[in-house]
Design a protein around this motif. Sequence first.
Motif, PDB file in Angstrom:
ATOM      1  N   LEU A 196       9.766   7.014   1.654  1.00  0.00           N
ATOM      2  CA  LEU A 196       9.484   7.282   0.245  1.00  0.00           C
ATOM      3  C   LEU A 196      10.526   6.678  -0.686  1.00  0.00           C
ATOM      4  O   LEU A 196      10.213   6.279  -1.812  1.00  0.00           O
ATOM      5  CB  LEU A 196       9.382   8.794   0.010  1.00  0.00           C
ATOM      6  N   ASP A 197      11.767   6.586  -0.233  1.00  0.00           N
ATOM      7  CA  ASP A 197      12.824   6.030  -1.084  1.00  0.00           C
ATOM      8  C   ASP A 197      12.984   4.523  -0.921  1.00  0.00           C
ATOM      9  O   ASP A 197      13.897   3.922  -1.483  1.00  0.00           O
ATOM     10  CB  ASP A 197      14.151   6.734  -0.811  1.00  0.00           C
ATOM     11  N   GLY A 198      12.095   3.897  -0.142  1.00  0.00           N
ATOM     12  CA  GLY A 198      12.140   2.447   0.036  1.00  0.00           C
ATOM     13  C   GLY A 198      12.914   1.984   1.251  1.00  0.00           C
ATOM     14  O   GLY A 198      12.999   0.776   1.498  1.00  0.00           O
ATOM     15  N   THR A 199      13.476   2.906   2.009  1.00  0.00           N
ATOM     16  CA  THR A 199      14.189   2.535   3.227  1.00  0.00           C
ATOM     17  C   THR A 199      13.212   1.988   4.265  1.00  0.00           C
ATOM     18  O   THR A 199      12.140   2.553   4.486  1.00  0.00           O
ATOM     19  CB  THR A 199      14.917   3.761   3.822  1.00  0.00           C
ATOM     20  N   VAL A 200      13.596   0.877   4.908  1.00  0.00           N
ATOM     21  CA  VAL A 200      12.750   0.288   5.936  1.00  0.00           C
ATOM     22  C   VAL A 200      12.835   1.132   7.204  1.00  0.00           C
ATOM     23  O   VAL A 200      13.901   1.273   7.803  1.00  0.00           O
ATOM     24  CB  VAL A 200      13.168  -1.165   6.239  1.00  0.00           C
ATOM     25  N   VAL A 237       0.855  -1.187   0.000  1.00  0.00           N
ATOM     26  CA  VAL A 237       0.000   0.000   0.000  1.00  0.00           C
ATOM     27  C   VAL A 237       0.889   1.235   0.000  1.00  0.00           C
ATOM     28  O   VAL A 237       1.713   1.415   0.905  1.00  0.00           O
ATOM     29  CB  VAL A 237      -0.933   0.018   1.226  1.00  0.00           C
ATOM     30  N   VAL A 238       0.736   2.063  -1.015  1.00  0.00           N
ATOM     31  CA  VAL A 238       1.580   3.243  -1.193  1.00  0.00           C
ATOM     32  C   VAL A 238       0.799   4.493  -0.820  1.00  0.00           C
ATOM     33  O   VAL A 238      -0.346   4.676  -1.261  1.00  0.00           O
ATOM     34  CB  VAL A 238       2.067   3.342  -2.657  1.00  0.00           C
ATOM     35  N   GLY A 239       1.428   5.338  -0.011  1.00  0.00           N
ATOM     36  CA  GLY A 239       0.809   6.591   0.400  1.00  0.00           C
ATOM     37  C   GLY A 239       1.680   7.780   0.077  1.00  0.00           C
ATOM     38  O   GLY A 239       2.759   7.648  -0.504  1.00  0.00           O
ATOM     39  N   THR A 240       1.214   8.948   0.471  1.00  0.00           N
ATOM     40  CA  THR A 240       1.921  10.203   0.153  1.00  0.00           C
ATOM     41  C   THR A 240       3.176  10.406   0.994  1.00  0.00           C
ATOM     42  O   THR A 240       4.027  11.225   0.646  1.00  0.00           O
ATOM     43  CB  THR A 240       0.978  11.392   0.373  1.00  0.00           C
ATOM     44  N   ARG A 241       3.326   9.639   2.075  1.00  0.00           N
ATOM     45  CA  ARG A 241       4.499   9.814   2.951  1.00  0.00           C
ATOM     46  C   ARG A 241       5.289   8.523   3.133  1.00  0.00           C
ATOM     47  O   ARG A 241       6.203   8.454   3.952  1.00  0.00           O
ATOM     48  CB  ARG A 241       4.049  10.334   4.320  1.00  0.00           C
TER      49      ARG A 241
END
Length: 330
Positions: A262-266, A243-247
Motif C-alpha cells: 500500500l505504501d509503494g514498497t516492492v 492496477v490499484v487494489g484494496t491491499r
Amino acid sequence: MKRRAAVIGLGHQALEDHLPGLLASSRADLVAICDSNPNTLRQQQELLQVPGFIHAGELLDTAAPDFVIVAVPHHAGRDVVRECAARGVHVLKEKPFATSVEEARELAQVCRAGEVELMVTLQRRFNPIYTSVAGLLDQIGTPFLIDGQYTFHTDDPGAGWRGDVRQAGGGCIIDMGYHLIDLLLWYFGLPSRVIAEFSTTAVPGGGYDAEDTAVIQLGYDTDLYGSLLLSRWMAPKSEHLHVVGTRGSVLLSKGRVQRLDLDGTVVEELTRPHAPASAATAQIDHFCRVLDGDRPNTSGPDQHLAHAAFIASCYRSKDAGRYIDPKEML
C-alpha cells in the motif's frame, strides 16, 4: 514435420519480429515472401534466399504454404485473409484483427467458411512478464483503479497510410493502442462503459485525420474504473499498466512487473529484459501447435470481436459525447 510458412507484407513489423521469429522457429520453415514494393521484395529475397511474389494470390498458389503471417496495412488485411481462407491457408495476422466491428464479423465468417485458423499477433501474451499478472492481481485485494499509458514520439504521426482513417481505421487507438486494449480485455474483460477524447492537433496543418493522441475513460459494472493514455507524439516513451487494489497494486511495464504494498514498497518483482526476441518465436510455435490441435486458439476471431467493439465504442463516444457500452456494439 515443420509447417510451411510465408510472410505477406515486409514492413517494419515483419522485418523486426516476424521474419526473425520464423527463422528461429523449431516448428516452421520460411518458404516464400510477398510485398507490393519490388525493391523491398528483391532486397529481402537476396537476404533470405526464398521465392518472392508481388501478389498474395500468386504466392498462395505457387508456394502452397500451410500458413501465412499477414503484416500488411490495415485496409489491405481483409482481402488477404479472404484469399487465404478461399485456399484453406491458415493466417497469423498482425493486429488489429479488423478495422471495424462489421469487418470483424465478416472475417470471422470467412474463416469459419474456409475452415481455417486465424490468430492475431499479440506477442505480450507469450511473454512471462505479462502472463504472470493474473496471479499477482489475485494478491492485491479488490482492484478498483486502472491507469494505463502507452506513448512515444514520432516526428510525423500522420505519415503514410497510418494517418488516413480510411486506410487505417483510426489512429493511435486502433494501432498502437491495440496492445494496451488487449491487456485490459485479457485481465478484466470488456468494460460496460467507454468514452474517449482524441485529437489530430500535434502537428498543426499536418494533413492527417487519424488521431495522434487519445484519452479513454472506462468503467465496469463492478467498482473498477480507470483510464488509458495513448499518444504517438508524447515523449518520453512510456508503457505501463498500473492496477490499484484494496491491499496493494500491480505495476506492469515493458520487461518488468512489480507487486507493490500500500505504501509503494516492492513486495515482489519479475524481470525479463530479453523477452521480445523470443516472444516472436514463441508466438509462431504456439500457432503451429494450434494447427496441430495441441493448443487452443485464444486469440482468434471470436475473441477479437470484443477488441473491435471496444475500439468502435471509443470512436462512437467521441461523436455522441457520452459513454458507450461496448457490448451494445456486438
